[in-house]
Write an enzyme that holds these catalytic residues in place. Structure first.
Site: not given
Length: 321
Positions: A84, A157, A215, A221, A237, A280
């Site tokens: 990270s 997010l 994914c 999902c 998660d 689209c």
């Protein structure tokens, strides 16, 4: 995670694979290294009792506790490490501080240097916050200066009950960031650069007929089997909340967990297309994208991802010719 839960988890893995096959195991947190090196040694030793099972290990870390002992272990057991690092020093130290209130930027770079010394493969995991997205060229230059090759950009997010907050990425920023960042990437690529960016790699692969490795690019999902310390299992998660708990690994097999009403409901909720998706031209590439992440780029009448693909797709196709 107590050892009895680890033992049960590994037994469930062996049972699901009938003691032969491949399992991908990723350790996340919080900070997973806080569990201590002995925890991980016990885990791999227990799974090694099933020699016909191939385990691919990865671990996401802030790197603060990584030393030579950790690196020796990672190398021996072929771990892929996600480090990270939220870009250059001012941004990283703005959001990542230690218990004394000091920025951890230099500590992370020291951990990366150790990984390189021990030849441990790693990716850079960068949370793309609102503030960082305002500096795409500076971020790319930072990656270049440190010779980082494998980059995963992760949209910041808002919380589940929010559309936006002070740090989260917005659709307009998503578009402006990626368009500018891609131009820097393309210029570097034409000069012989070999930087790998997760979004660009996946789009390039999909244009050549390959399935994406994340994914979220599928538009639907899947059950990922997120196992918490007490053995509770969740499908993703992004959705480790009480209402999405599938059950507990101590009481249920993976097959049973996948057939629960909660699992079925989670899959059925997977479609996340908006009105703009219906016309689209890139619908088959993203199918609306990840329903948790698309708040960062998708609105009913505007899709930042579509605008980015308008530039990425012809540019990437030209490279294949």
């Amino acid at each position: 995670m107590k050892q009895e839960v680890v033992v049960t988890l590994i037994e469930r893995i062996a049972e699901a694979l009938e003691e032969e096959g491949t399992v991908n195991i990723s350790f996340q947190g919080g900070e997973p290294t806080s569990a201590g090196l002995s925890y991980f040694q016990t885990f791999v030793d227990l799974l090694a009792q099933y020699p016909t099972i191939q385990a691919n290990y990865s671990l996401q870390t802030n790197g603060i506790q990584i030393d030579e002992a950790w690196c020796t272990f990672f190398k021996k057991h072929h771990f892929l490490i996600g480090m990270s690092l939220d870009g250059y020093e001012t941004i990283t130290n703005q959001y990542r501080i230690d218990q004394n209130g000091n920025g951890v930027f230099n500590s992370v770079l020291a951990a990366i240097a150790l990984l390189e010394k021990f030849d441990v493969p790693y990716n850079i995991l960068t949370v793309l916050t609102k503030s960082l997205a305002e500096h795409p060229k500076a971020l790319f230059a930072f990656y270049q200066a440190h010779h980082f090759q494998f980059i995963q950009l992760i949209p910041c997010l808002p919380f589940l009950n929010e559309k936006e907050n002070a740090m989260s990425l917005t659709p307009r920023l998503y578009e402006s960031f990626y368009l500018s960042f891609f131009q820097a990437f393309l210029s570097d690529l034409k000069k012989g650069g070999q930087m790998s960016i997760n979004l660009f790699d996946q789009i390039a692969g999909m244009l050549q007929g390959y399935a994406p490795y994340q994914c979220g690019m599928l538009g639907n999902c899947q059950i990922q089997y997120i196992v918490e310390a007490n053995g509770d299992v969740y499908p993703c998660d992004f959705y480790c909340t009480d209402s999405y708990c599938l059950g507990n690994i101590s009481a249920h097999t993976f097959a049973q967990l996948a057939k629960t009403n909660v699992a079925k409901k989670f899959i059925q909720e997977g479609s996340c297309q908006k009105e703009i998706c219906q016309t689209c031209p890139y619908q088959k590439i993203c199918h609306g994208g990840c329903r948790r992440q698309n708040v960062c780029y998708l609105e009913n009448d505007y899709c930042a991802h579509q605008r980015v693909l308008d530039v990425l797709v012809p540019s990437l196709l030209a490279l294949f010719r």
